[in-house]
Design an enzyme around this catalytic site. Structure first.
Site, PDB file in Angstrom:
ATOM      1  N   ASP A   1       6.024  17.159  -1.081  1.00  0.00           N
ATOM      2  CA  ASP A   1       5.678  18.487  -1.152  1.00  0.00           C
ATOM      3  C   ASP A   1       6.157  19.399   0.228  1.00  0.00           C
ATOM      4  O   ASP A   1       6.236  20.435  -0.058  1.00  0.00           O
ATOM      5  CB  ASP A   1       3.954  18.630  -1.263  1.00  0.00           C
ATOM      6  CG  ASP A   1       3.917  17.716  -2.564  1.00  0.00           C
ATOM      7  OD1 ASP A   1       4.719  17.961  -3.532  1.00  0.00           O
ATOM      8  OD2 ASP A   1       2.632  17.352  -3.009  1.00  0.00           O
TER       9      ASP A   1
ATOM     10  N   ASN B   1      13.693  12.209  -4.685  1.00  0.00           N
ATOM     11  CA  ASN B   1      13.601  10.903  -3.624  1.00  0.00           C
ATOM     12  C   ASN B   1      14.882   9.850  -4.113  1.00  0.00           C
ATOM     13  O   ASN B   1      15.170  10.052  -5.173  1.00  0.00           O
ATOM     14  CB  ASN B   1      12.294  10.340  -3.238  1.00  0.00           C
ATOM     15  CG  ASN B   1      11.771   9.718  -4.742  1.00  0.00           C
ATOM     16  OD1 ASN B   1      12.385   9.257  -5.364  1.00  0.00           O
ATOM     17  ND2 ASN B   1      10.601   9.834  -4.683  1.00  0.00           N
TER      18      ASN B   1
END
EC number: 2.7.1.167
Length: 477
Positions: free
Chosen positions: A264, A195
């Site tokens: 995920d 991220n």
């Protein structure tokens, strides 16, 4: 428009990494504890969901792909709960049991749609022999199209370089959700998916997209990566590859309730799409759409093929869509966890007119979500006669789905939707016309569940029957 999803049923993916169990305790908060200035939660609902690498595998399996999961667990109730839950969704588990360690568990306490506290039960698995993990990877390489390494820095991936080497030698792409600032561990991977915070912790703060691209390309070169995907929250995601222009994808999220497990979902959809034979660019497109859906759900969650299909059409599950009964039940359950009031109505809706539009808009104002149950063609014929419906079911549902007031549309075959309503149990059941509440199909079931039943007036002068008669009269002139 029909969206061509990847052939997920042909995709095989192995996930290796830090497996954990996410526990959720829900309940109302009505007072402050006399022992300390903290709220007292009266727990009335308990949920257990696979987390970490297990949630990645869940996301892969939910798409219809073949998911295998390898990780380290203890020999305890949490490990058994994980195995049972994952087996129910067709994830093939091959855990390495470590009797000296507990299974990693994260307990969240929630009340009034807010997370109050998280408690972690864990001991790192560093020092555990990784050879059994290597053996499981070797055994699977001939039957998988992608290997995912899900790193939460809990000790399952202390030998990442060996795992990358095994897969690359077999021609299997390696996708890694990284943790920490030591990207040297991931040298030679096919794709890293940090991220923005994780990326900037390694590459440095980026003041512009150009700077992000420049530093990202340097990381690719420094660590011999094939590609880098930076997920950027409300700014979407950016795919970087050597000798290719950067690909910036804006977010598709319409509502954000919880980002837990969104990473995920991204890597799970990426892996399943690549394993199905699609390009990396296509995989990122589907992963971005899936991320937009999953952040609209509370807690670690997954995305179904119908949700993904709706999302790439711009119609995510958090808003609208034609659904099966099972998909609708799941959507309603998610809405209730967000504290939303679900309203339900039903009808033929053959020739949609101003009266219908006004009625549905008024029904929607009574809650947060509106379900419209629609009579099938056969059901309509039995109810209205052989000349009806004028418009077939599919067209009626498409038109209803275009209304801003309508969230979910579902069909039913019976003469009344009583069975369907009993399975959904809306908070408010609404019907238009001159009915008495007790005459409405499904009213008894809704009342028994503590819900409400209400009758709304139709707009005067608006009637499908009158419209049909007028058309017939005009055609006879």
């Amino acid at each position: 428009m029909k969206v061509n999803l990847p052939a997920f049923e042909r995709a095989g993916v192995m996930v290796v990494g830090d497996v954990m169990l996410d526990r959720y305790w829900y309940g109302p908060t009505c007072r402050i504890s006399p022992e300390a200035p903290v709220p007292v939660v009266k727990v009335n609902t308990v949920e257990e969901r696979p987390g970490g690498a297990a949630n990645v595998a869940m996301n892969i399996a939910s798409l219809g792909a073949n998911a295998r999961l390898v990780g380290l667990t203890g020999i305890d109730d949490a490990a058994r709960a994980l195995s049972k839950t994952l087996a129910e969704v067709n994830v093939k588990c091959d855990f390495v049991s470590v009797p000296t360690h507990p299974t990693i568990t994260k307990l969240r306490v929630l009340s009034r749609n807010q997370q109050l506290i998280r408690l972690d039960f864990e001991e790192g698995f560093e020092g555990v022999d990784p050879q059994p993990l290597h053996e499981r990877i070797n055994q699977a390489l001939g039957s998988i199209g992608a290997l995912v390494l899900s790193d939460y820095a809990k000790g399952a991936l202390t030998s990442v370089q060996t795992m990358i080497s095994l897969a690359r030698q077999a021609g299997v792409p390696v996708l890694i959700d990284p943790k920490g600032t030591d990207f040297e561990r991931y040298r030679g991977a096919t794709l890293l998916t940090p991220n923005l915070s994780e990326f900037e912790a390694v590459a440095g703060k980026c003041k512009s997209e150009d700077e992000l691209v420049e530093r990202g390309m340097k990381l690719i070169a420094d660590y011999d990566l094939s590609a880098l995907l930076v997920t950027r929250s409300e700014q979407g995601m950016t795919l970087l590859q050597p000798n290719k222009a950067p690909l910036h994808m804006p977010t598709q999220a319409q509502e954000v309730y919880d980002v837990t497990g969104a990473g995920d979902t991204v890597i799970g959809v990426l892996a399943a799409t690549l394993a199905a034979g699609n390009t990396l660019e296509e995989a990122c497109y589907f992963a971005n759409a899936a991320a937009g859906v999953v952040v609209g759900k509370l807690g670690t969650s997954t995305v179904s093929p119908i949700e993904l299909e709706n999302a790439v059409r711009g119609r995510a599950d958090t808003g609208f869509g034609v659904m099966t009964e099972e998909e609708l039940r799941q959507a309603v359950a998610s809405a209730r966890k967000r504290g939303e009031k679900v309203v339900m109505t039903n009808g033929v809706f053959d020739i949609l007119h101003a009266g219908h539009v006004s009625y549905l808009a008024n029904a929607r104002k009574l809650g947060d979500r509106l379900i419209v149950a629609v009579n099938s063609d056969a059901s309509t014929k039995r109810l209205k006669g052989e000349s009806r419906p004028v418009n077939p079911l599919e067209q009626r549902m498409i038109v209803l789905g275009a209304l801003e007031s309508v969230d979910w549309i579902v069909s039913f075959e019976e003469d009344t939707p009583q069975r369907l309503i009993a399975g959904i149990l809306p908070d408010l059941l609404v019907k238009g016309g001159d009915y008495k509440p007790e005459e409405i199909a499904g009213s008894e079931e809704v009342w028994a569940n503590g819900g409400e039943v209400m009758v709304l007036n139709f707009e005067d002068g608006c009637s499908t029957t009158n419209i049909i008669k007028k058309i017939q009269t005009e055609s006879e002139k």
